[in-house]
Each structure stands twice: as C-alpha cells, then as structure tokens.
Design a protein around this motif. Structure first.
Motif, PDB file in Angstrom:
ATOM      1  N   ASN A  52      71.926  36.192  51.529  1.00  0.00           N
ATOM      2  CA  ASN A  52      72.316  34.960  50.862  1.00  0.00           C
ATOM      3  C   ASN A  52      71.162  34.276  50.133  1.00  0.00           C
ATOM      4  OD1 ASN A  52      71.000  34.317  53.202  1.00  0.00           O
ATOM      5  ND2 ASN A  52      72.411  32.712  53.828  1.00  0.00           N
ATOM      6  N   GLY A  53      70.129  35.014  49.755  1.00  0.00           N
ATOM      7  CA  GLY A  53      69.072  34.494  48.901  1.00  0.00           C
ATOM      8  C   GLY A  53      68.081  33.624  49.631  1.00  0.00           C
ATOM      9  N   PRO A  54      67.227  32.963  48.894  1.00  0.00           N
ATOM     10  CA  PRO A  54      67.034  33.001  47.441  1.00  0.00           C
ATOM     11  C   PRO A  54      66.133  34.162  47.044  1.00  0.00           C
ATOM     12  CG  PRO A  54      65.490  31.458  48.385  1.00  0.00           C
ATOM     13  CD  PRO A  54      66.322  32.012  49.535  1.00  0.00           C
ATOM     14  N   GLY A  55      65.922  34.333  45.753  1.00  0.00           N
ATOM     15  CA  GLY A  55      65.013  35.365  45.294  1.00  0.00           C
ATOM     16  C   GLY A  55      64.797  35.318  43.801  1.00  0.00           C
ATOM     17  N   GLU A  56      63.651  35.800  43.384  1.00  0.00           N
ATOM     18  CA  GLU A  56      63.305  35.874  41.974  1.00  0.00           C
ATOM     19  C   GLU A  56      62.604  37.197  41.712  1.00  0.00           C
ATOM     20  OE1 GLU A  56      61.801  32.019  40.149  1.00  0.00           O
ATOM     21  OE2 GLU A  56      61.310  31.773  42.278  1.00  0.00           O
ATOM     22  N   ILE A  57      62.659  37.666  40.483  1.00  0.00           N
ATOM     23  CA  ILE A  57      61.988  38.895  40.087  1.00  0.00           C
ATOM     24  C   ILE A  57      60.950  38.562  39.026  1.00  0.00           C
ATOM     25  CG2 ILE A  57      62.306  41.138  38.963  1.00  0.00           C
ATOM     26  CD1 ILE A  57      65.052  41.278  40.215  1.00  0.00           C
ATOM     27  N   ASN A  58      59.822  39.263  39.095  1.00  0.00           N
ATOM     28  CA  ASN A  58      58.755  39.143  38.104  1.00  0.00           C
ATOM     29  C   ASN A  58      58.142  37.748  38.094  1.00  0.00           C
ATOM     30  OD1 ASN A  58      57.414  41.030  36.658  1.00  0.00           O
ATOM     31  ND2 ASN A  58      58.604  40.786  34.792  1.00  0.00           N
ATOM     32  N   THR A  59      57.842  37.259  39.285  1.00  0.00           N
ATOM     33  CA  THR A  59      57.233  35.946  39.448  1.00  0.00           C
ATOM     34  C   THR A  59      56.139  36.059  40.509  1.00  0.00           C
ATOM     35  OG1 THR A  59      57.734  33.622  39.868  1.00  0.00           O
ATOM     36  CG2 THR A  59      58.880  35.210  41.233  1.00  0.00           C
ATOM     37  N   PRO A  60      55.132  35.180  40.495  1.00  0.00           N
ATOM     38  CA  PRO A  60      54.104  35.242  41.540  1.00  0.00           C
ATOM     39  C   PRO A  60      54.724  35.085  42.931  1.00  0.00           C
ATOM     40  CG  PRO A  60      53.388  33.821  39.755  1.00  0.00           C
ATOM     41  CD  PRO A  60      54.840  34.140  39.501  1.00  0.00           C
ATOM     42  N   VAL A  61      54.187  35.833  43.890  1.00  0.00           N
ATOM     43  CA  VAL A  61      54.621  35.740  45.279  1.00  0.00           C
ATOM     44  C   VAL A  61      53.385  35.675  46.172  1.00  0.00           C
ATOM     45  CG1 VAL A  61      56.805  36.962  44.949  1.00  0.00           C
ATOM     46  CG2 VAL A  61      54.758  38.259  45.540  1.00  0.00           C
ATOM     47  N   SER A  62      53.576  35.219  47.389  1.00  0.00           N
ATOM     48  CA  SER A  62      52.497  35.181  48.368  1.00  0.00           C
ATOM     49  C   SER A  62      52.752  36.270  49.398  1.00  0.00           C
ATOM     50  CB  SER A  62      52.456  33.816  49.052  1.00  0.00           C
ATOM     51  OG  SER A  62      51.454  33.811  50.056  1.00  0.00           O
ATOM     52  N   VAL A  63      51.776  37.132  49.556  1.00  0.00           N
ATOM     53  CA  VAL A  63      51.865  38.226  50.523  1.00  0.00           C
ATOM     54  C   VAL A  63      50.585  38.210  51.358  1.00  0.00           C
ATOM     55  CG1 VAL A  63      52.024  40.723  50.807  1.00  0.00           C
ATOM     56  CG2 VAL A  63      53.351  39.588  49.034  1.00  0.00           C
ATOM     57  N   GLY A  64      50.752  37.984  52.642  1.00  0.00           N
ATOM     58  CA  GLY A  64      49.583  37.927  53.513  1.00  0.00           C
ATOM     59  C   GLY A  64      48.618  36.820  53.131  1.00  0.00           C
ATOM     60  N   GLY A  65      49.147  35.747  52.551  1.00  0.00           N
ATOM     61  CA  GLY A  65      48.306  34.630  52.155  1.00  0.00           C
ATOM     62  C   GLY A  65      47.624  34.820  50.803  1.00  0.00           C
ATOM     63  N   ILE A  66      47.880  35.916  50.124  1.00  0.00           N
ATOM     64  CA  ILE A  66      47.300  36.203  48.812  1.00  0.00           C
ATOM     65  C   ILE A  66      48.397  36.059  47.765  1.00  0.00           C
ATOM     66  CG2 ILE A  66      46.169  37.953  47.375  1.00  0.00           C
ATOM     67  CD1 ILE A  66      44.461  37.020  49.755  1.00  0.00           C
ATOM     68  N   VAL A  67      48.097  35.349  46.688  1.00  0.00           N
ATOM     69  CA  VAL A  67      49.062  35.229  45.602  1.00  0.00           C
ATOM     70  C   VAL A  67      48.967  36.477  44.734  1.00  0.00           C
ATOM     71  CG1 VAL A  67      49.764  33.909  43.573  1.00  0.00           C
ATOM     72  CG2 VAL A  67      48.961  32.716  45.622  1.00  0.00           C
ATOM     73  N   VAL A  68      50.114  37.120  44.532  1.00  0.00           N
ATOM     74  CA  VAL A  68      50.204  38.325  43.710  1.00  0.00           C
ATOM     75  C   VAL A  68      51.024  37.985  42.475  1.00  0.00           C
ATOM     76  CG1 VAL A  68      50.929  40.744  43.639  1.00  0.00           C
ATOM     77  CG2 VAL A  68      50.156  39.735  45.804  1.00  0.00           C
ATOM     78  N   HIS A  69      50.449  38.254  41.312  1.00  0.00           N
ATOM     79  CA  HIS A  69      51.122  37.979  40.038  1.00  0.00           C
ATOM     80  C   HIS A  69      51.632  39.287  39.439  1.00  0.00           C
ATOM     81  CE1 HIS A  69      48.226  34.645  40.503  1.00  0.00           C
ATOM     82  NE2 HIS A  69      49.160  33.924  39.904  1.00  0.00           N
ATOM     83  N   PRO A  70      52.690  39.221  38.658  1.00  0.00           N
ATOM     84  CA  PRO A  70      53.110  40.423  37.931  1.00  0.00           C
ATOM     85  C   PRO A  70      51.923  40.950  37.113  1.00  0.00           C
ATOM     86  CG  PRO A  70      54.777  38.717  37.729  1.00  0.00           C
ATOM     87  CD  PRO A  70      53.575  38.074  38.379  1.00  0.00           C
ATOM     88  N   GLY A  71      51.684  42.244  37.200  1.00  0.00           N
ATOM     89  CA  GLY A  71      50.566  42.844  36.480  1.00  0.00           C
ATOM     90  C   GLY A  71      49.312  43.026  37.309  1.00  0.00           C
ATOM     91  N   ASP A  72      49.245  42.410  38.499  1.00  0.00           N
ATOM     92  CA  ASP A  72      48.094  42.626  39.362  1.00  0.00           C
ATOM     93  C   ASP A  72      48.075  44.074  39.830  1.00  0.00           C
ATOM     94  OD1 ASP A  72      47.314  39.999  39.110  1.00  0.00           O
ATOM     95  OD2 ASP A  72      48.027  39.373  41.081  1.00  0.00           O
ATOM     96  N   ILE A  73      46.899  44.543  40.179  1.00  0.00           N
ATOM     97  CA  ILE A  73      46.727  45.925  40.623  1.00  0.00           C
ATOM     98  C   ILE A  73      46.805  45.946  42.142  1.00  0.00           C
ATOM     99  CG2 ILE A  73      45.167  47.903  40.651  1.00  0.00           C
ATOM    100  CD1 ILE A  73      43.915  46.580  38.042  1.00  0.00           C
ATOM    101  N   ILE A  74      47.682  46.780  42.677  1.00  0.00           N
ATOM    102  CA  ILE A  74      47.876  46.907  44.115  1.00  0.00           C
ATOM    103  C   ILE A  74      47.311  48.258  44.533  1.00  0.00           C
ATOM    104  CG2 ILE A  74      49.549  46.910  46.004  1.00  0.00           C
ATOM    105  CD1 ILE A  74      49.555  44.305  44.341  1.00  0.00           C
ATOM    106  N   VAL A  75      46.397  48.239  45.516  1.00  0.00           N
ATOM    107  CA  VAL A  75      45.798  49.473  46.011  1.00  0.00           C
ATOM    108  C   VAL A  75      45.971  49.495  47.523  1.00  0.00           C
ATOM    109  CG1 VAL A  75      43.673  50.833  46.209  1.00  0.00           C
ATOM    110  CG2 VAL A  75      44.081  49.459  44.154  1.00  0.00           C
ATOM    111  N   GLY A  76      46.456  50.610  48.045  1.00  0.00           N
ATOM    112  CA  GLY A  76      46.669  50.685  49.483  1.00  0.00           C
ATOM    113  C   GLY A  76      46.341  52.053  50.030  1.00  0.00           C
TER     114      GLY A  76
END
Length: 162
Positions: free
Chosen positions: A81-105
């Motif tokens: 039942n939501g909410p949600g957005e696509i292609n927007t900044p999110v917080s993951v593990g206390g780090i803000v991730v923006h569309p276009g950021d490089i993710i390495v794991g």
C-alpha cells in the motif's frame, strides 16, 4: 518505500542500472523475493540494494550474476500500500543515494561513490591495493607485519606487556 518493489518495477525501463530501495531499514517485511529479483534481472537491472529485508534468500543467493544486498531476511511478504517513488534520492544505511551515483559492492558490503568523486576514489583504491600488496608480500616472505600504531595505542592507554 515498499511500493517500488511491487507496482514501480512494472514501469522500469530496460538496463536502468542498480535498483536502490529505501525500505526504512525494516527487518519485519521483505521488500521482494525470488520472483521480483528474477523480473529485475530479466529487465536488465544490474543489481539491487535494499535498506530492508528480502525473502527467498537461498534462491537469490544462487544467482552468481546478479548482486542483491539487504539488511536481513524474513519470510514475511511486503505491504502493498505504498508509498514509493522512482528515480529520486533515497537514504540507504544513512547514506543519501542519488540517481546516477555509482554503487560498488562485494561480499563485505556496498559503497556509494558520487560521480564527481570517482577519479579520486579510484586513485585512492589503487594506492591502497599497492600498499596492501607490499604488506602481504612481507607477511608471506618475512612473516612480518609491523604495526607501530598498535604499540603506540597500547602505550597511550597504559597497557603493559606481562
């Protein structure tokens, strides 16, 4: 939010890169499982990072060509039942991730590299690899691993060798 993993994924374009989901670090409900991971993989997504839990971890773990990172595993399905957005900044593990950021794991976890920092980070990583190769060589060939900072810290806190 959790709705991304349900309705939002039906609208993703092929080859969008990594899918990064802020699920509020919830350990109680899985955001997705084997079916949604398979769908993302079929759509050309490079991998998934979720600040929340997943289910079907055994099946997901068998995928050697599709990385999935989550904070936990639970058999409980997601709320739808939501909410949600696509292609927007999110917080993951206390780090803000923006569309276009490089993710390495890797097996140790995930880092986020901002595109403007990529060259600096790469140079620093290369320098660390060279330094650690020298340390490993000394460990293997000389059985030596000098760590003066350890002795300094032990002295600073008053430890005595008995």
């Amino acid at each position: 939010g959790q709705i991304i993993a349900k309705s939002g994924l039906s609208n993703i374009e092929k080859d969008m890169g990594m899918f990064v989901i802020d699920a509020g670090a919830s350990p109680n409900r899985s955001i997705f499982g084997e079916l949604m991971v398979s769908y993302c993989r079929a759509r050309g997504i490079a991998g998934i990072v979720v600040d929340g839990s997943i289910r079907d971890s055994e099946a997901i773990g068998e995928l050697t060509d599709f990385p999935v990172y989550a904070i936990g595993v639970t058999p409980n399905g997601p709320y739808k039942n939501g909410p949600g957005e696509i292609n927007t900044p999110v917080s993951v593990g206390g780090i803000v991730v923006h569309p276009g950021d490089i993710i390495v794991g890797d097996a140790d976890g995930v880092i986020v590299i901002y595109p403007e920092d990529a060259e600096t980070v790469l140079a620093a990583v290369k320098a660390v690899k060279v330094k650690e190769a020298g340390i490993m060589k000394d460990i293997v060939e000389k059985t030596s691993y000098p760590r003066p900072w350890v002795d300094e810290k032990l002295k600073e806190i008053g430890c005595e060798e008995l």
